[in-house]
Design an enzyme around this catalytic site. Structure first.
Site, PDB file in Angstrom:
ATOM      1  N   ARG A 155       7.558 -18.418   0.052  1.00  0.00           N
ATOM      2  CA  ARG A 155       6.474 -17.426  -0.053  1.00  0.00           C
ATOM      3  C   ARG A 155       5.309 -17.836   0.854  1.00  0.00           C
ATOM      4  NH1 ARG A 155       7.861 -17.824  -5.692  1.00  0.00           N
ATOM      5  NH2 ARG A 155       6.064 -19.174  -6.081  1.00  0.00           N
TER       6      ARG A 155
ATOM      7  N   LYS B  80      -8.130  -5.693  -6.415  1.00  0.00           N
ATOM      8  CA  LYS B  80      -7.227  -4.548  -6.574  1.00  0.00           C
ATOM      9  C   LYS B  80      -6.604  -4.557  -7.961  1.00  0.00           C
ATOM     10  CE  LYS B  80      -2.970  -3.733  -5.839  1.00  0.00           C
ATOM     11  NZ  LYS B  80      -1.595  -3.549  -5.352  1.00  0.00           N
TER      12      LYS B  80
ATOM     13  N   GLU C 118      -6.694   2.045  -8.084  1.00  0.00           N
ATOM     14  CA  GLU C 118      -5.354   2.509  -7.712  1.00  0.00           C
ATOM     15  C   GLU C 118      -4.540   3.016  -8.898  1.00  0.00           C
ATOM     16  OE1 GLU C 118      -2.921  -0.464  -5.794  1.00  0.00           O
ATOM     17  OE2 GLU C 118      -1.264   0.917  -5.487  1.00  0.00           O
TER      18      GLU C 118
ATOM     19  N   LYS D 203      -7.296   3.774  -3.787  1.00  0.00           N
ATOM     20  CA  LYS D 203      -5.953   3.600  -3.227  1.00  0.00           C
ATOM     21  C   LYS D 203      -5.030   4.613  -3.889  1.00  0.00           C
ATOM     22  CE  LYS D 203      -2.483   0.131  -2.183  1.00  0.00           C
ATOM     23  NZ  LYS D 203      -2.244  -1.202  -1.660  1.00  0.00           N
TER      24      LYS D 203
ATOM     25  N   SER E 151       1.775   3.207   0.452  1.00  0.00           N
ATOM     26  CA  SER E 151       2.895   3.877   1.117  1.00  0.00           C
ATOM     27  C   SER E 151       3.971   4.311   0.127  1.00  0.00           C
ATOM     28  CB  SER E 151       3.489   2.996   2.210  1.00  0.00           C
ATOM     29  OG  SER E 151       3.956   1.767   1.686  1.00  0.00           O
ATOM     30  N   GLY E 152       4.087   3.643  -0.996  1.00  0.00           N
ATOM     31  CA  GLY E 152       4.903   4.131  -2.108  1.00  0.00           C
ATOM     32  C   GLY E 152       6.401   4.269  -1.876  1.00  0.00           C
ATOM     33  N   GLY E 153       6.959   3.625  -0.861  1.00  0.00           N
ATOM     34  CA  GLY E 153       8.403   3.732  -0.629  1.00  0.00           C
ATOM     35  C   GLY E 153       8.764   4.665   0.520  1.00  0.00           C
TER      36      GLY E 153
HETATM   37  O1  LIG Z   1      -0.193  -1.193  -4.107  1.00  0.00           O
HETATM   38  C1  LIG Z   1       0.634  -1.594  -3.320  1.00  0.00           C
HETATM   39  C2  LIG Z   1       1.192  -0.660  -2.349  1.00  0.00           C
HETATM   40  O2  LIG Z   1       2.449  -1.018  -1.956  1.00  0.00           O
HETATM   41  P1  LIG Z   1       3.273   0.028  -1.105  1.00  0.00           P
HETATM   42  O3  LIG Z   1       2.478   0.392   0.110  1.00  0.00           O
HETATM   43  O4  LIG Z   1       3.514   1.211  -1.979  1.00  0.00           O
HETATM   44  O5  LIG Z   1       4.528  -0.718  -0.776  1.00  0.00           O
HETATM   45  C3  LIG Z   1       1.033  -3.022  -3.265  1.00  0.00           C
HETATM   46  O6  LIG Z   1      -0.152  -3.716  -3.076  1.00  0.00           O
HETATM   47  C4  LIG Z   1       1.768  -3.448  -4.506  1.00  0.00           C
HETATM   48  O7  LIG Z   1       0.902  -3.396  -5.582  1.00  0.00           O
HETATM   49  C5  LIG Z   1       2.292  -4.838  -4.324  1.00  0.00           C
HETATM   50  O8  LIG Z   1       3.478  -4.739  -3.591  1.00  0.00           O
HETATM   51  C6  LIG Z   1       2.451  -5.557  -5.610  1.00  0.00           C
HETATM   52  O9  LIG Z   1       3.540  -5.145  -6.330  1.00  0.00           O
HETATM   53  P2  LIG Z   1       3.892  -5.772  -7.780  1.00  0.00           P
HETATM   54  O10 LIG Z   1       4.230  -7.197  -7.592  1.00  0.00           O
HETATM   55  O11 LIG Z   1       2.736  -5.579  -8.687  1.00  0.00           O
HETATM   56  O12 LIG Z   1       5.091  -4.975  -8.205  1.00  0.00           O
END
Ligand SMILES: O=C(COP(=O)(O)O)[C@@H](O)[C@H](O)[C@H](O)COP(=O)(O)O
Length: 441
Positions: free
Chosen positions: A88, A178, A218, A260, A302-304
Site C-alpha cells: 500500500r 472527507k 459526500e 462531492k 466517478s462512481g464506477g
Molecule cells: O469517494 C470516493 C470516490 O471514489 P470513486 O471516484 O467513485 O471511485 C472515494 O474516495 C472512495 O470513498 C474511496 O475509494 C474509499 O472507499 P472505501 O474504502 O470507503 O470503500
C-alpha cells in the site's frame, strides 16, 4: 456570546472575511439601504475559506486515494499483489511523488495510514504534497454498517471521538476532510436512511470546521439499479435538500465546505444509456435547485464510470459558467490505468506516473471545459472492473470484514416491482394442500 462569534460577509467578493464590504451599500431607487451579512464563525473561518478556495482553483481537482485497507486490497488484488502495508505504501508513494502533479491536482484525500507514512527515503507524504502545492486531506468516516429499521440500507459511522481525531489530523498537516455515506435507490431510499445520512454529514461538517478542516460533504447516490434518470434526479433533489437543511441547522459555514456529489445518471442497469450532455443537464439542474452559490466547489466522484466517461461528463458540465467551481474528486477514474500500468513493478513506476498525469490533465481540461476524447486509449474507455457496481456497494459496507454482504444482496432483489410476483407466488402456493399443516383454502 453568540454575537461575538459572527463575522461580516460580502456576498459577492472572494476576500470578504473581516473586511469592509464594497457591496455593503445597496442602491434602492433614490435611497440607499445598509445591508449586512453575517455568518457564524469559528477561529478557523478565514483559513477554511482560503483552503476551500485553493482546492477549488481553476483547472485543478482532487485525487481521491483514501481507500480503506479493505478496498485498497481489492485494487492491489486486481494486479496480483498482496494487501500488505508495504505494498500500500509503495502504491501511494508512486501516486504522491508524481512530478508535476500539482499543476492539475489541488488536493489529495488520504487514508489515515497514508497520512502518517513517508516515502522509502523518509520524506513525509504530506511534505511531498505541500511541495506540489497540493492540500493534504483525510478520510474521517469509519465506514458503513447496516441501518436497523430501514430497508436493508446503511449508515455511516465515525462521529464518536471525531473532534479529537480531527485535531490530531490537523497537527499532522491535513487541511480538509472527507465523510462518505451512501443512499441506495433500489433500496428505497427510506426517509429514515436519507435523514440519517444528512444528519451525519452535517454533524461531521460542523466538527471538521471547528477543528480547521474543510469538510467534503459526500452523500453518494449509488449508480446501482435499473431506474431512469428522472428517478435519480428526484432522489438527488430530496437528499441534497435534506443535507442543506441540516448543514444550516448545524451552523456550518457554507463558504468553507466542498461537495462531492454523484452525477445524475440513469441506474447502471437501466436499458437506455444517457449522453454526457444529458447527464450534465440533469446534474446541473439538480445542483442549481439545491446548492447555494456560497459553496465554493463541487468535486464529483466517478462512481464506477470509465475514466473517459467521467471526464466527458465533467467537460459537458463546464461548457457554460456555473455558480461554483465544478471539478473532480475521482478515485477509480484517476487510478484505473495507473494500476494496470504499474503491475507492482518498480521499473513501471515512471510509466504509471505518466499515466496518472495523462488522466489528471484530461480532467483539468474538463474542469476548464476544453477536453476532447480524441486520442484516448481503449483501456481508459473501459468500465472499471476492479470494483463492479455491486462490489462497490459491498465494499462501502465493509470497510472492515464485510459481515453484511448477504443482507445487501437481498436488498437488490426486494424491490417494489418484485412484490406483486411475491404475492402471486404466495397465492399459488396456498392451493397446495399440506395435510395436517394448513387448511385447504
Ligand atoms: O469517494 C470516493 C470516490 O471514489 P470513486 O471516484 O467513485 O471511485 C472515494 O474516495 C472512495 O470513498 C474511496 O475509494 C474509499 O472507499 P472505501 O474504502 O470507503 O470503500
Amino acid at each position: 456570546m453568540a454575537c461575538a462569534n459572527l463575522v461580516k460577509l460580502n456576498a459577492a467578493s472572494s476576500s470578504w472575511i473581516g473586511q469592509k464590504s464594497p457591496f455593503g451599500q445597496r442602491s434602492q431607487g433614490s435611497s440607499t439601504r445598509r445591508v449586512s451579512f453575517s455568518i457564524r464563525a469559528s477561529s478557523y473561518t478565514d483559513e477554511l475559506v482560503q483552503t476551500a478556495k485553493t482546492i477549488a482553483s481553476p483547472g485543478r481537482g482532487i485525487l481521491a486515494i483514501d481507500e480503506s485497507n479493505a478496498t485498497c486490497g481489492k485494487r492491489l488484488a486486481s494486479i496480483g499483489l498482496d494487501n500488505t502495508e508495504t505494498n500500500r505504501q509503495a502504491y501511494r508513494q508512486l501516486l504522491l511523488t508524481t512530478p508535476g502533479l500539482g499543476e492539475y491536482i489541488s488536493g489529495a484525500i488520504l487514508f489515515e495510514e497514508t497520512l502518517y507514512q513517508s516515502t522509502t527515503d523518509g520524506k513525509k507524504f504530506v511534505d511531498c504534497l505541500r511541495d506540489e502545492n497540493i492540500v493534504p486531506g483525510i478520510k474521517v468516516d469509519k465506514g458503513l454498517v447496516p441501518l436497523p429499521g430501514s430497508n436493508n440500507e446503511s449508515w455511516c459511522q465515525g462521529l464518536d471521538g471525531l473532534a479529537s481525531r480531527s485535531a490530531e489530523y490537523y497537527k499532522q498537516g491535513a487541511r480538509f476532510a472527507k465523510w462518505r455515506t451512501v443512499v441506495s435507490i433500489p433500496c428505497g431510499p427510506s426517509a429514515l436512511a436519507v435523514k440519517e445520512a444528512a444528519w451525519g454529514l452535517a454533524r461531521y461538517a460542523a466538527i471538521s470546521q471547528d477543528n480547521g478542516l474543510v469538510p467534503i460533504v459526500e452523500p453518494e447516490i449509488l449508480l446501482d439499479g435499473d431506474h431512469p434518470i428522472d428517478r435519480t434526479l428526484e432522489v438527488a433533489e430530496k437528499v441534497w435538500a435534506e443535507v442543506f437543511y441540516y448543514l444550516a441547522e448545524n451552523n456550518v459555514v457554507f463558504e468553507g465546505i466542498l461537495l462531492k456529489p454523484s452525477m445524475v445518471t440513469p441506474g447502471a442497469e437501466h436499458k437506455e444509456k444517457a449522453s454526457a450532455d444529458t447527464i450534465a443537464k440533469y446534474t446541473l439542474t439538480m445542483l442549481k435547485r439545491r446548492v447555494p452559490p456560497a459553496v465554493p466547489g463541487i468535486m464529483f466522484l466517478s462512481g464506477g464510470q470509465s475514466e473517459v466517461q467521467a471526464t466527458l461528463n465533467l467537460n459537458a458540465m463546464n461548457q457554460s459558467p456555473n455558480p461554483w467551481h465544478v471539478s473532480f474528486s475521482y478515485a477509480r477514474a484517476l487510478q484505473n490505468t495507473v494500476l494496470k500500468t504499474w503491475q507492482g513493478r518498480p521499473d513501471n513506476v515512471e510509466a504509471a506516473q505518466k499515466s496518472l498525469l495523462v488522466r489528471a490533465k484530461a480532467n483539468s481540461l474538463a474542469q476548464l471545459g476544453r477536453y476532447s476524447a480524441e486520442g484516448e486509449n481503449e483501456e481508459a474507455k473501459k468500465g472499471i472492473k476492479t470494483s463492479s457496481l455491486n462490489s462497490t456497494v459491498l465494499s462501502r459496507h465493509t470497510a472492515r470484514e464485510q459481515p453484511e454482504e448477504s443482507s445487501i444482496r437481498t436488498c437488490k432483489y426486494f424491490q417494489p416491482k418484485t412484490i406483486p410476483l411475491f404475492h402471486l407466488a404466495c397465492y399459488l402456493l396456498s392451493f397446495i394442500h399440506l395435510p395436517g399443516k394448513f387448511p385447504k383454502p
